[in-house]
Write a protein that holds these residues in place. Structure first.
Motif, PDB file in Angstrom:
ATOM      1  N   ASP A 157       8.357  24.086  34.778  1.00 30.26           N
ATOM      2  CA  ASP A 157       9.768  24.455  34.627  1.00 30.26           C
ATOM      3  C   ASP A 157      10.456  23.471  33.684  1.00 30.26           C
ATOM      4  OD1 ASP A 157      12.427  25.131  34.903  1.00 30.26           O
ATOM      5  OD2 ASP A 157      12.352  25.303  37.080  1.00 30.26           O
ATOM      6  N   GLU A 158      10.873  23.956  32.532  1.00 31.66           N
ATOM      7  CA  GLU A 158      11.520  23.084  31.536  1.00 31.66           C
ATOM      8  C   GLU A 158      12.860  22.532  32.020  1.00 31.66           C
ATOM      9  OE1 GLU A 158      10.460  21.569  28.724  1.00 31.66           O
ATOM     10  OE2 GLU A 158       8.608  22.353  29.565  1.00 31.66           O
ATOM     11  N   GLN A 159      13.449  23.147  33.020  1.00 29.93           N
ATOM     12  CA  GLN A 159      14.711  22.659  33.574  1.00 29.93           C
ATOM     13  C   GLN A 159      14.597  21.199  34.001  1.00 29.93           C
ATOM     14  OE1 GLN A 159      15.931  24.779  37.089  1.00 29.93           O
ATOM     15  NE2 GLN A 159      17.742  23.505  37.403  1.00 29.93           N
ATOM     16  N   TRP A 160      13.399  20.778  34.411  1.00 34.40           N
ATOM     17  CA  TRP A 160      13.205  19.437  34.948  1.00 34.40           C
ATOM     18  C   TRP A 160      12.399  18.538  34.012  1.00 34.40           C
ATOM     19  CZ3 TRP A 160      16.733  19.271  38.353  1.00 34.40           C
ATOM     20  CH2 TRP A 160      17.003  20.367  39.172  1.00 34.40           C
ATOM     21  N   ALA A 161      12.408  18.820  32.728  1.00 46.22           N
ATOM     22  CA  ALA A 161      11.630  18.030  31.763  1.00 46.22           C
ATOM     23  C   ALA A 161      12.009  16.557  31.792  1.00 46.22           C
ATOM     24  CB  ALA A 161      11.816  18.593  30.355  1.00 46.22           C
ATOM     25  N   GLU A 162      13.277  16.248  32.029  1.00 44.44           N
ATOM     26  CA  GLU A 162      13.705  14.845  32.042  1.00 44.44           C
ATOM     27  C   GLU A 162      13.007  14.041  33.139  1.00 44.44           C
ATOM     28  OE1 GLU A 162      17.919  14.424  32.890  1.00 44.44           O
ATOM     29  OE2 GLU A 162      17.823  16.024  34.361  1.00 44.44           O
ATOM     30  N   ILE A 163      12.628  14.696  34.247  1.00 48.02           N
ATOM     31  CA  ILE A 163      11.926  13.999  35.334  1.00 48.02           C
ATOM     32  C   ILE A 163      10.518  13.609  34.893  1.00 48.02           C
ATOM     33  CG2 ILE A 163      11.016  14.233  37.694  1.00 48.02           C
ATOM     34  CD1 ILE A 163      13.424  16.109  38.236  1.00 48.02           C
ATOM     35  N   ARG A 164       9.911  14.434  34.039  1.00 41.45           N
ATOM     36  CA  ARG A 164       8.554  14.139  33.555  1.00 41.45           C
ATOM     37  C   ARG A 164       8.537  13.033  32.506  1.00 41.45           C
ATOM     38  NH1 ARG A 164       8.694  19.628  34.189  1.00 41.45           N
ATOM     39  NH2 ARG A 164       9.039  20.066  31.993  1.00 41.45           N
ATOM     40  N   ASP A 165       9.688  12.705  31.951  1.00 43.60           N
ATOM     41  CA  ASP A 165       9.791  11.652  30.938  1.00 43.60           C
ATOM     42  C   ASP A 165       9.735  10.290  31.630  1.00 43.60           C
ATOM     43  OD1 ASP A 165      10.577   9.780  29.013  1.00 43.60           O
ATOM     44  OD2 ASP A 165      12.160  11.061  28.206  1.00 43.60           O
ATOM     45  N   LYS A 166       8.848   9.423  31.181  1.00 42.54           N
ATOM     46  CA  LYS A 166       8.720   8.106  31.829  1.00 42.54           C
ATOM     47  C   LYS A 166       9.992   7.281  31.714  1.00 42.54           C
ATOM     48  CE  LYS A 166       6.453   5.622  28.016  1.00 42.54           C
ATOM     49  NZ  LYS A 166       5.208   4.945  27.626  1.00 42.54           N
ATOM     50  N   ARG A 167      10.871   7.636  30.801  1.00 39.53           N
ATOM     51  CA  ARG A 167      12.150   6.929  30.667  1.00 39.53           C
ATOM     52  C   ARG A 167      13.313   7.716  31.268  1.00 39.53           C
ATOM     53  NH1 ARG A 167       9.028   5.694  26.485  1.00 39.53           N
ATOM     54  NH2 ARG A 167       8.763   3.511  25.911  1.00 39.53           N
ATOM     55  N   GLY A 168      12.985   8.836  31.918  1.00 35.35           N
ATOM     56  CA  GLY A 168      14.010   9.671  32.536  1.00 35.35           C
ATOM     57  C   GLY A 168      14.232   9.326  33.984  1.00 35.35           C
ATOM     58  N   PRO A 169      15.125  10.054  34.631  1.00 34.94           N
ATOM     59  CA  PRO A 169      15.433   9.790  36.040  1.00 34.94           C
ATOM     60  C   PRO A 169      14.322  10.281  36.960  1.00 34.94           C
ATOM     61  CG  PRO A 169      16.582  11.748  35.315  1.00 34.94           C
ATOM     62  CD  PRO A 169      15.900  11.169  34.089  1.00 34.94           C
ATOM     63  N   ALA A 170      14.353   9.817  38.186  1.00 35.73           N
ATOM     64  CA  ALA A 170      13.469  10.326  39.236  1.00 35.73           C
ATOM     65  C   ALA A 170      14.027  11.653  39.725  1.00 35.73           C
ATOM     66  CB  ALA A 170      13.395   9.334  40.390  1.00 35.73           C
ATOM     67  N   GLY A 171      13.176  12.467  40.304  1.00 36.06           N
ATOM     68  CA  GLY A 171      13.619  13.687  40.965  1.00 36.06           C
ATOM     69  C   GLY A 171      13.709  13.440  42.455  1.00 36.06           C
ATOM     70  N   GLY A 172      14.616  14.145  43.119  1.00 32.50           N
ATOM     71  CA  GLY A 172      14.772  13.986  44.562  1.00 32.50           C
ATOM     72  C   GLY A 172      14.845  15.325  45.264  1.00 32.50           C
ATOM     73  N   ILE A 173      14.155  15.426  46.392  1.00 31.28           N
ATOM     74  CA  ILE A 173      14.174  16.635  47.216  1.00 31.28           C
ATOM     75  C   ILE A 173      14.482  16.221  48.653  1.00 31.28           C
ATOM     76  CG2 ILE A 173      12.829  18.592  48.087  1.00 31.28           C
ATOM     77  CD1 ILE A 173      11.065  18.336  45.558  1.00 31.28           C
ATOM     78  N   ALA A 174      15.483  16.855  49.245  1.00 26.77           N
ATOM     79  CA  ALA A 174      15.833  16.574  50.642  1.00 26.77           C
ATOM     80  C   ALA A 174      14.703  17.049  51.556  1.00 26.77           C
ATOM     81  CB  ALA A 174      17.133  17.273  51.011  1.00 26.77           C
ATOM     82  N   VAL A 175      14.367  16.219  52.551  1.00 26.53           N
ATOM     83  CA  VAL A 175      13.250  16.505  53.459  1.00 26.53           C
ATOM     84  C   VAL A 175      13.753  16.568  54.902  1.00 26.53           C
ATOM     85  CG1 VAL A 175      11.069  15.604  54.364  1.00 26.53           C
ATOM     86  CG2 VAL A 175      11.573  15.421  51.921  1.00 26.53           C
ATOM     87  N   ALA A 176      13.282  17.569  55.624  1.00 25.28           N
ATOM     88  CA  ALA A 176      13.526  17.682  57.064  1.00 25.28           C
ATOM     89  C   ALA A 176      12.207  17.439  57.779  1.00 25.28           C
ATOM     90  CB  ALA A 176      14.059  19.064  57.407  1.00 25.28           C
ATOM     91  N   GLY A 177      12.262  16.813  58.934  1.00 24.73           N
ATOM     92  CA  GLY A 177      11.067  16.631  59.747  1.00 24.73           C
ATOM     93  C   GLY A 177      10.251  15.399  59.433  1.00 24.73           C
ATOM     94  N   GLY A 178      10.642  14.648  58.429  1.00 29.67           N
ATOM     95  CA  GLY A 178       9.927  13.420  58.100  1.00 29.67           C
ATOM     96  C   GLY A 178      10.251  12.328  59.102  1.00 29.67           C
ATOM     97  N   GLN A 179       9.680  11.180  58.872  1.00 27.18           N
ATOM     98  CA  GLN A 179       9.911  10.069  59.793  1.00 27.18           C
ATOM     99  C   GLN A 179      11.299   9.476  59.577  1.00 27.18           C
ATOM    100  OE1 GLN A 179       6.645   7.438  60.536  1.00 27.18           O
ATOM    101  NE2 GLN A 179       7.972   5.709  60.959  1.00 27.18           N
ATOM    102  N   ARG A 180      11.927   9.103  60.657  1.00 28.80           N
ATOM    103  CA  ARG A 180      13.166   8.327  60.605  1.00 28.80           C
ATOM    104  C   ARG A 180      13.122   7.300  61.712  1.00 28.80           C
ATOM    105  NH1 ARG A 180      18.295  11.840  62.718  1.00 28.80           N
ATOM    106  NH2 ARG A 180      17.348  12.793  64.536  1.00 28.80           N
ATOM    107  N   GLU A 181      13.970   6.294  61.604  1.00 28.00           N
ATOM    108  CA  GLU A 181      13.968   5.213  62.587  1.00 28.00           C
ATOM    109  C   GLU A 181      15.311   5.127  63.285  1.00 28.00           C
ATOM    110  OE1 GLU A 181      12.851   1.634  60.526  1.00 28.00           O
ATOM    111  OE2 GLU A 181      10.727   2.121  60.711  1.00 28.00           O
ATOM    112  N   HIS A 182      15.249   4.866  64.566  1.00 24.52           N
ATOM    113  CA  HIS A 182      16.440   4.677  65.388  1.00 24.52           C
ATOM    114  C   HIS A 182      16.451   3.231  65.860  1.00 24.52           C
ATOM    115  CE1 HIS A 182      17.034   9.094  65.926  1.00 24.52           C
ATOM    116  NE2 HIS A 182      15.713   9.093  65.768  1.00 24.52           N
ATOM    117  N   GLN A 183      17.574   2.548  65.707  1.00 28.53           N
ATOM    118  CA  GLN A 183      17.762   1.207  66.256  1.00 28.53           C
ATOM    119  C   GLN A 183      18.478   1.403  67.590  1.00 28.53           C
ATOM    120  OE1 GLN A 183      16.430  -1.338  64.487  1.00 28.53           O
ATOM    121  NE2 GLN A 183      15.864   0.198  62.971  1.00 28.53           N
ATOM    122  N   VAL A 184      17.817   1.072  68.690  1.00 26.87           N
ATOM    123  CA  VAL A 184      18.369   1.353  70.015  1.00 26.87           C
ATOM    124  C   VAL A 184      18.327   0.125  70.910  1.00 26.87           C
ATOM    125  CG1 VAL A 184      17.812   3.821  69.931  1.00 26.87           C
ATOM    126  CG2 VAL A 184      16.156   2.213  70.882  1.00 26.87           C
TER     127      VAL A 184
END
Length: 171
Positions: A72-99
């Protein structure tokens, strides 16, 4: 001068905070002198959100692979080593609780019982404790746990738990 693809998960709902934490962790482990081939190189370039709608980590990884493969050319800047990182929101992954372990007369029967008491009302639907990774400081008498503070990792929440960051970075 080449580039490495990187893919890394970071817990946290706020994208800016999760990105900064992922970069800082990578700099700690791989250095900040440049050419690590990790997200550590993206501190200045920042990130773009590919999807803010939380998906499973497996789905996020598949999407990241498609973006990095150049489908997808829409995200070509992410493939560029000098471009920004891409981010995808994740559900169900690990998280930590301080209790805090709640005080009860005579203490809790063992650490697992203390974790159950400390996490009461804190788990989202589908979320479960990763008991083997519980850490912290607590007072005990024999096997009975009297009180303390714990870091309790969980997985499986159907709500957003973090971000999958990916891209290319100089090495």
């Amino acid at each position: 001068m080449g580039a490495n693809e990187f893919v890394t998960y970071q817990s946290g709902v706020n994208a800016e905070e999760a990105f900064r934490t992922a970069v800082a962790d990578a700099q700690l482990w791989h250095g900040s002198g440049g050419r690590t081939g990790t997200i550590a190189e993206k501190a200045a370039e920042g990130f773009v959100i590919v999807s803010a709608e939380p998906v499973s980590e497996a789905t996020a990884e598949k999407t990241a692979a498609r973006v990095l493969a150049g489908d997808d050319e829409q995200w070509a800047e992410i493939r560029d080593k000098r471009g920004p990182a891409g981010g995808i929101a994740v559900a169900g992954g690990q998280r930590e609780h301080q209790v805090t372990i709640p005080a009860v007369p005579g203490g809790h029967a063992d650490l697992e019982a203390a974790v159950v008491a400390a996490m009461s009302g804190k788990l989202a639907e589908g979320e479960f404790v990763v008991y083997r990774e519980v850490s912290g400081e607590y007072r005990s008498e024999g096997t009975r746990v009297l009180g303390g503070r714990l870091t309790v990792p969980t997985m499986g929440a159907r709500t957003q738990t973090g971000w999958l960051w990916f891209g290319n970075a100089p090495r």
